[in-house]
Design an enzyme around this catalytic site. Structure first.
Site, PDB file in Angstrom:
ATOM      1  N   LYS A 252       0.817  -1.217   0.000  1.00 37.23           N
ATOM      2  CA  LYS A 252       0.000   0.000   0.000  1.00 37.23           C
ATOM      3  C   LYS A 252       0.849   1.264   0.000  1.00 37.23           C
ATOM      4  O   LYS A 252       0.357   2.347  -0.323  1.00 37.23           O
ATOM      5  CB  LYS A 252      -0.964  -0.018   1.174  1.00 37.23           C
TER       6      LYS A 252
HETATM    7  C1  LIG Z   1      -4.642  -4.305   1.385  1.00 41.91           C
HETATM    8  C2  LIG Z   1      -3.881  -5.554   1.310  1.00 41.91           C
HETATM    9  C3  LIG Z   1      -4.274  -6.582   0.434  1.00 41.91           C
HETATM   10  C4  LIG Z   1      -5.502  -6.482  -0.427  1.00 41.91           C
HETATM   11  O1  LIG Z   1      -5.387  -5.535  -1.459  1.00 41.91           O
HETATM   12  P1  LIG Z   1      -6.666  -4.968  -2.193  1.00 41.91           P
HETATM   13  O2  LIG Z   1      -6.165  -3.984  -3.165  1.00 41.91           O
HETATM   14  O3  LIG Z   1      -7.539  -4.362  -1.142  1.00 41.91           O
HETATM   15  O4  LIG Z   1      -7.340  -6.134  -2.834  1.00 41.91           O
HETATM   16  C5  LIG Z   1      -3.477  -7.716   0.382  1.00 41.91           C
HETATM   17  N1  LIG Z   1      -2.385  -7.849   1.172  1.00 41.91           N
HETATM   18  C6  LIG Z   1      -1.999  -6.887   2.016  1.00 41.91           C
HETATM   19  C7  LIG Z   1      -0.817  -7.127   2.863  1.00 41.91           C
HETATM   20  C8  LIG Z   1      -2.719  -5.708   2.101  1.00 41.91           C
HETATM   21  O5  LIG Z   1      -2.330  -4.769   2.942  1.00 41.91           O
END
Ligand SMILES: *Cc1c(COP(=O)(O)O)cnc(C)c1O
Length: 435
Positions: free
Chosen positions: A106
């Protein structure tokens, strides 16, 4: 390029789409069309750096809204860490998206969004509202920390994030405030939506959202699909991405990359027990459900916010969905077994989210029958460093793992949060009293 709400009632430009986050009609902004990259870009791909790719791709979406120099500067700041495709076994690579400041993928989206918002808001005061199931909040906080004029409010579900994740949400101080909500992630997401659409709050403040619903999160998440190709194209095999999915922002960004011309062979939407999308692909019915708690908690989402975007990309047609995406759901037990297996066989430590993605690749190979075992390169998106989930990883692997210094630094700081029940009026009252 125009940006249009998925509910079709609002049309605007990229600047407003980024500053607002959510459209007034409750929909999510989408580019009017997905831009195409030229053949020479793809021919030259293996020679480009991650930053060069990021600039070329972002430019298509941002057009003349920002100068090339400013955009280059932002891209270089955002992508100041590596995203290596690490070989796990002969036909499986882990695209490590976790080398940023908070050690989850993220960081890519949140840092780009924060820089773009700061750029477009031109120093005017603004409140950013972010609901998080764990990793978004800290990446958003890190992206906005100390940006003048911007106050960030992070809503996270009490007791449902890991201790380290909590530290990463609550120890910033300054312009970052953590709201600890006695409820689930879905409650936090619902509260954020209510805050953003509340008339009184909107009269008093300039509000915006920082969830995966913001289009500025998606655009940079498409960069690394191109970057993976730049690294793996030389293997001359079809490339399949397995995306561990919760709100489906990561996968939607992959769909953007493919529509821009990147020859991705297949997507796998890998989920934990929160299986709304796999069920949808099986039955054709979309039924949101309350989220279930799992060990891959950043994917504990019962009503994925980007589903609306995927639907619009596929013109509401399930059969189009099925052509691009295979989708499987896995239990915590399967996830744990996979972490152990991959550690023992290949000496690679997966975090629980990456393990779910690994399972997706294995399942696709089995579905295509083992004869074709070597027919494609599987790339799993490793979305978090295993040390972010140290409790689970150590318990499953029965060994200590090393905590990187970047994460240890959060652990040493003091938690600061304000607690709330999942009641909009109470949260609203608190915000109304803010400056
Ligand atoms: C947010 C997140 C996901 C999921 O991603 P999306 O874009 O919401 O589908 C998967 N793994 C981790 C570690 C995350 O922080």
């Amino acid at each position: 390029m125009k940006y249009i709400s998925t509910r079709k009632q609002e049309e605007t430009n990229i600047k407003i789409a980024i500053l607002k986050g959510l459209a007034d009609d409750g929909g999510l902004f989408m580019p009017e069309y997905i831009p195409q990259l030229e053949a020479d870009f793809f021919e030259n791909l293996p020679n480009l750096s991650l930053q060069e790719i990021g600039f070329r791709v972002a430019k298509e979406f941002l057009g003349e809204s920002i100068s090339d120099d400013n955009l280059k500067e932002i891209i270089d700041e955002v992508l100041n860490f590596e995203i290596p495709a690490v070989k796990i076994s002969d036909n499986i690579y882990s695209l490590e998206l976790f080398h940023g400041p908070t050690m989850a993928f993220k960081d890519v989206g949140a840092r780009f969004m924060a820089r773009m918002m700061a750029y477009f808001s031109e120093g005017k005061p603004m409140k950013v509202i972010a609901a998080t199931s764990g990793d978004t909040g800290s990446a958003v906080a890190s992206g906005f920390f100390n940006v003048p004029g911007i106050e960030v409010y992070i809503l996270y579900p009490k007791g449902k994030v890991s201790p380290l994740q909590e530290k990463q949400l609550t120890t910033w101080g300054g312009n970052i405030k953590a709201l600890e909500i006695d409820g689930t992630f879905d409650d936090c997401q619902a509260l954020a939506k209510q805050i953003l659409s509340d008339e009184e709050l909107n009269q008093k403040f300039t509000l915006t959202s920082a969830n995966s619903i913001n289009i500025a999160r998606l655009i940079p998440q498409s960069f690394y699909y191109f970057w993976a190709f730049a690294q793996l194209q030389k293997l001359r095999k079809p490339i399949v991405f397995s995306v561990p999915s919760g709100n489906f922002g990561n996968l939607t960004a992959g769909l953007f990359a493919k529509k821009m011309g990147l020859p991705i062979h297949q997507f796998i939407a890998s989920t934990n027990a929160n299986d709304v999308v796999p069920k949808f692909l099986e039955t054709g019915n979309y039924e949101s459900k309350p989220s279930k708690q799992t060990i891959s908690n950043a994917m504990d989402v019962g009503n994925p916010s980007n589903f609306e975007r995927m639907k619009s990309l596929f013109n509401d047609d399930v059969s189009e969905f099925k052509i691009e995406i295979e989708s499987y759901s896995f239990s915590d037990e399967e996830t744990k077994q996979t972490m152990i297996k991959v550690k023992n066989e290949f000496d690679y430590t997966l975090d629980p989210h990456g393990a779910v993605a690994y399972l997706g690749l294995e399942t696709l190979r089995q579905a295509q029958s083992d004869k074709k075992n070597e027919s494609f390169i599987g790339v799993l998106l490793e979305t978090a460093h295993p040390a972010k989930f140290v409790e689970v990883v150590e318990e499953v692997l029965k060994e200590k793992i090393e905590i990187p210094e970047k994460l240890e630094a959060f652990n040493k700081k003091e938690k600061q949060s304000v607690e709330f029940s999942a009641d909009f009026e109470v949260v609203k009252q608190f915000l109304m009293e803010e400056k």
